[in-house]
Write an enzyme that holds these catalytic residues in place. Sequence first.
Site, short mmCIF file in Angstrom:
data_model
loop_
_atom_site.label_atom_id
_atom_site.label_comp_id
_atom_site.label_asym_id
_atom_site.label_seq_id
_atom_site.Cartn_x
_atom_site.Cartn_y
_atom_site.Cartn_z
N LYS A 234 -24.52 14.32 4.95
CA LYS A 234 -23.46 14.50 3.94
C LYS A 234 -23.86 13.73 2.67
CE LYS A 234 -21.77 16.08 7.83
NZ LYS A 234 -20.78 15.49 8.69
N PHE B 169 -12.40 12.75 14.09
CA PHE B 169 -13.43 13.75 13.84
C PHE B 169 -13.93 14.20 15.21
CE2 PHE B 169 -17.61 15.47 12.96
CZ PHE B 169 -17.27 16.40 12.00
N THR B 170 -14.28 15.49 15.32
CA THR B 170 -14.56 16.09 16.63
C THR B 170 -15.56 15.28 17.47
OG1 THR B 170 -16.15 17.47 15.46
CG2 THR B 170 -14.02 18.45 15.96
N PHE C 45 -14.24 27.66 18.49
CA PHE C 45 -14.46 28.24 17.16
C PHE C 45 -15.92 28.55 16.88
CE2 PHE C 45 -16.04 24.32 15.16
CZ PHE C 45 -15.55 23.36 16.04
N TYR D 150 -45.75 5.36 15.18
CA TYR D 150 -44.72 5.34 16.21
C TYR D 150 -43.87 4.08 16.09
CZ TYR D 150 -42.41 5.84 20.70
OH TYR D 150 -41.47 5.99 21.68
N ASP E 100 -16.44 4.96 9.78
CA ASP E 100 -17.24 6.18 9.73
C ASP E 100 -17.50 6.36 8.23
OD1 ASP E 100 -18.29 8.69 9.46
OD2 ASP E 100 -17.07 9.58 11.04
N ARG F 219 -10.24 26.65 9.92
CA ARG F 219 -9.74 25.38 10.42
C ARG F 219 -8.27 25.57 10.71
NH1 ARG F 219 -13.57 20.94 11.06
NH2 ARG F 219 -14.51 22.36 12.51
C1 LIG Z 1 -20.48 15.38 10.14
C2 LIG Z 1 -19.67 14.22 10.50
C3 LIG Z 1 -19.91 13.49 11.67
C4 LIG Z 1 -20.96 13.89 12.69
O1 LIG Z 1 -22.24 13.79 12.19
P1 LIG Z 1 -23.43 14.77 12.64
O2 LIG Z 1 -24.56 14.34 11.76
O3 LIG Z 1 -23.01 16.17 12.43
O4 LIG Z 1 -23.72 14.46 14.06
C5 LIG Z 1 -19.12 12.39 11.92
N1 LIG Z 1 -18.13 12.02 11.10
C6 LIG Z 1 -17.86 12.70 9.97
C7 LIG Z 1 -16.76 12.27 9.08
C8 LIG Z 1 -18.61 13.82 9.64
O5 LIG Z 1 -18.31 14.51 8.52
#
Ligand SMILES: *Cc1c(COP(=O)(O)O)cnc(C)c1O
Length: 460
Positions: A259, A125-126, A451, A73, A216, A384
């Site tokens: 990613k 980004f969303t 979507f 833990y 990011d 998209r």
């Molecule tokens: C996928 C992504 C995120 C969000 O990450 P999650 O692991 O899906 O929460 C943030 N910024 C970028 C550029 C991404 O491609």
Amino acid sequence: MTRRSWAEPYKIKVVEPIRITTREERVAAARQAGYNTFLMRSEDVYIDLLTDSGTSAMSDYQWAGLMIGDEAYAGSKSFYNLVAAVRDVYGYEELVPTHQGRGAEHILSQILIEDGDYVPGNMYFTTTRFHQEHAGGTFVDVIIDEAHDPTSLHPFKGNVDLDKLQRLIDDVGADKIPYISVETNVNMAGGQPLSMANLRATYEICRRHGILVMLDATRALENAWFIQQRETGYHDKSVAEIMLEICSYSDGATVSSKKDNLVNIGGFLALRDPELARQARALLVAFEGLHTYGGMSGRDMEALARGIREMVATDDHVHARVGQVEYLGNALIKAGVPIIRPVGGHGVFLDAKAILPHIPHDQFPAQALTAALYIESGVRGMERGVVSAGRDKETGDHHYPKLELVRLAIPRRVYTQAHMDVTAESVIELLEHPESVTGLRFTYEPESLRFFQARFEPIA
Ligand SMILES: *Cc1c(COP(=O)(O)O)cnc(C)c1O
């Protein structure tokens, strides 16, 4: 010896069978899913290009890491392996592990943003934007105009527009801007990189005004590859060296490990300032987990630590990864299919408005093309365009984005060149009779992020 073409820098040890369905089966599956590829079962899909998020194939060394993951833990050995990997590859001293990227975005936004603040970014980004606004901030797009133009061949469409940034600082004051969020290889722009020179200049402006630079860095590896290929002075540097230089022009980073990092789940917030890291850890225990696991199991952290080192161990991995995307893009360009250019780092984007000029924008050309491609070939992409863009909160009308696209995202190390050939042939064949594709209308429209769960029917 001169290198001719690239090949995948691995051989395959385990395979997962996939099934080619019949057209009748796919017609039924599409109808059942309301013509929305997010509502389909993966079993009904032949080649799955819905997303490159969490869909990577791990190496044998990563799988072996799962067995020796330390599930303590507190103070897990695997956590300290992850700390060392992030320090060596990204150059940040302070690591705050999270369950995935949005967990890191949440913590960062909460510690830095106050009500009424502004957070500039090179496109949004969303989830990033959601957490900034949830914390009381206002997102301001400062990406260069070329990013919004599908015909522009600018080599660094992800660049920050330094004039837009300076104007924002002049307008609202630097004390209202806690940080700028700089995304590497901008996802929503189609996987387009920013240049090192632009990042360095952005960092200099921000330092002068006491504004932090938070990357990011989710797709920093793919960005590093494009810098090596396209920017003067970087041809002889390894992607590992370029990665470290990218991160050197920042005060921290959020990363979705689903990613670049070659794992199926995970993420982190990395920082330089120990005081900021202390504040982040204080929130972490409430929202994610103890500071030595965040939202990950020990084995997740072990596989992640190994994935991070593996992605930069040689340039061959990222060469093959981006090379495969380019291979698909070039096959489509050669056949005259209109796609976003230059081809980006993680997928190919079909220009649905150009392909289906007979479908009005309010009948969702990209959604219709996505569904038709699935029915004809079993290849699953995603929309998209206007469906993703949603409605204007004030007027209730659809947002009509300039880009109306079908995204074919390529998972890492999962498919072969032959799958890319079949995908290209499927798209090309569909384009021989585009008039057979009809528009769609909603049968169910969710209030937000529509979507994901919207349902449609064809307009007869
Ligand atoms: C996928 C992504 C995120 C969000 O990450 P999650 O692991 O899906 O929460 C943030 N910024 C970028 C550029 C991404 O491609």
